[in-house]
Scaffold this active site. Sequence first.
Site, PDB file in Angstrom:
ATOM      1  N   PRO A  78       0.802  -1.238   0.000  1.00  0.00           N
ATOM      2  CA  PRO A  78       0.000   0.000   0.000  1.00  0.00           C
ATOM      3  C   PRO A  78       0.830   1.280   0.000  1.00  0.00           C
ATOM      4  O   PRO A  78       1.828   1.392   0.722  1.00  0.00           O
ATOM      5  CB  PRO A  78      -0.841  -0.139   1.272  1.00  0.00           C
ATOM      6  CG  PRO A  78      -1.006  -1.619   1.429  1.00  0.00           C
ATOM      7  CD  PRO A  78       0.309  -2.203   0.993  1.00  0.00           C
ATOM      8  N   CYS A  79       0.362   2.249  -0.782  1.00  0.00           N
ATOM      9  CA  CYS A  79       1.076   3.516  -0.956  1.00  0.00           C
ATOM     10  C   CYS A  79       0.701   4.621   0.030  1.00  0.00           C
ATOM     11  O   CYS A  79       1.539   5.491   0.313  1.00  0.00           O
ATOM     12  CB  CYS A  79       0.847   4.038  -2.374  1.00  0.00           C
ATOM     13  SG  CYS A  79       1.400   2.920  -3.670  1.00  0.00           S
ATOM     14  N   PRO A  80      -0.555   4.669   0.545  1.00  0.00           N
ATOM     15  CA  PRO A  80      -0.953   5.815   1.373  1.00  0.00           C
ATOM     16  C   PRO A  80      -0.030   6.140   2.548  1.00  0.00           C
ATOM     17  O   PRO A  80       0.104   7.325   2.887  1.00  0.00           O
ATOM     18  CB  PRO A  80      -2.357   5.416   1.853  1.00  0.00           C
ATOM     19  CG  PRO A  80      -2.892   4.575   0.739  1.00  0.00           C
ATOM     20  CD  PRO A  80      -1.705   3.774   0.269  1.00  0.00           C
ATOM     21  N   PRO A  81       0.633   5.155   3.197  1.00  0.00           N
ATOM     22  CA  PRO A  81       1.515   5.535   4.306  1.00  0.00           C
ATOM     23  C   PRO A  81       2.643   6.466   3.909  1.00  0.00           C
ATOM     24  O   PRO A  81       3.207   7.165   4.756  1.00  0.00           O
ATOM     25  CB  PRO A  81       2.073   4.182   4.783  1.00  0.00           C
ATOM     26  CG  PRO A  81       1.030   3.186   4.399  1.00  0.00           C
ATOM     27  CD  PRO A  81       0.503   3.683   3.093  1.00  0.00           C
ATOM     28  N   PHE A  82       2.987   6.517   2.604  1.00  0.00           N
ATOM     29  CA  PHE A  82       4.126   7.312   2.145  1.00  0.00           C
ATOM     30  C   PHE A  82       3.739   8.401   1.153  1.00  0.00           C
ATOM     31  O   PHE A  82       4.584   9.201   0.758  1.00  0.00           O
ATOM     32  CB  PHE A  82       5.154   6.381   1.480  1.00  0.00           C
ATOM     33  CG  PHE A  82       5.472   5.165   2.295  1.00  0.00           C
ATOM     34  CD1 PHE A  82       6.245   5.258   3.442  1.00  0.00           C
ATOM     35  CD2 PHE A  82       4.978   3.918   1.933  1.00  0.00           C
ATOM     36  CE1 PHE A  82       6.527   4.142   4.203  1.00  0.00           C
ATOM     37  CE2 PHE A  82       5.256   2.796   2.686  1.00  0.00           C
ATOM     38  CZ  PHE A  82       6.034   2.899   3.833  1.00  0.00           C
TER      39      PHE A  82
END
Length: 420
Positions: A78-82
């Site tokens: 998943p991309c949202p954390p970064f």
Amino acid sequence: MGELSVVEICAGAGGQALGLELAGFNHRLAIELDENAAATLRHNRPDWEVRVGDVADPEVWNPDEFSEDLSLVAGGVPCPPFSIAGKQLGTSDERDLFAWAVELAGRMEPRAVLLENVRGLSMPRFAAYRQHVKDRLASFGYWSDWKLLEARDYGVPQLRPRFILVALRLEDAQYFHWPQPTPYIGTVGSALRDMMKSGGWAGADTWAESANGIAPTIVGGSKKHGGADLGPTRARRAWAALGVNGIGVADEPPSAEAPLGFQPKLTTEMIARIQGWGADVEYAWTFTGLKTSRARQIGNAFPPPVARAVGSAIAAALRHEGLPARREPSEADVTHDPLYVALRSASGPLTTAEIAERIGEAVSELEFARRLEALRQDFELLVGGTGEQATFQLGAFRGFVGQDDHLRHGAFETARSRIS
């Protein structure tokens, strides 16, 4: 050296999967949380084993059952954390699986690892996080490197920068070289001309000539996002400059009744073309589900031609093709965070002066505070004393790496219906 095999986590709708297949890898297993994306995978590759669920849930799969003679662990975690568009919570985000995937590599012991994410992970905010990942891979016996790649440099009519991590065993790493760029020759107009004409629109050729640039990054969004469209305001402005209405996604190409100066919306098939699917028969792919789901699946994907380029470079290394270059597991192509390195290597607390001496540079008080704050977000930081006598000691990594009692479990279950 035999068949090249891959286990793919967070597989999405198959962008990376197709690229790796074209690079010569055979899937033992693909795991995806979103049922719609998994349905697309199964539709296109009915002979693959595709499992649906949280990849970190032991009830979904047992990594030990798939680790024998495994060539590659790959995934688009998943991309949202970064993401720059988000809050960049890193380890505090229940969707963060990057560090967990690195630990998975240590458990399954594949010959190579490929993980891709957004450009935000390359930013100073995550310098210590990247250093931790590199250190963990080195402890498992892997050489590793990070590189920011843009899709347009690998045959895709879109910007789409992605931050790629590749790790290989030492005997294979010396043969790895990042793929040489093969830039896309053309524009959004040339990529979509035939599709825009397919409904009989007389203005298609004129539109194609004016849509003479490369597309901005396609956005998939999350389940918290509304209906299908081409992204936030900035992205829609970029699309408008290419003659595309980015508010919403069309069901069909423009019809013969559409006026010559009409500003068309893209269909999901057109969006897929911009992502690298369908221009050639080998990139043919069918997306299942309703329009919003299809648009999300496509927008969240790793463009297949980029995955193919990186996968081919890894495959060549595993076959020991080309000229070798000496690699070491601790080799630091880039020291991502000198402050983290200084504290990590210390046997006890360090003062500010001792830290400055270890990193070999003078750091302003403001810059030191900024670096400490970034470090504190992903690691426990033990602080003692005050003023010039203040000391600092690096504590535990805060991220989820498989702990049964990690806060991630409760937060993930609470947010699960909104995660994609």
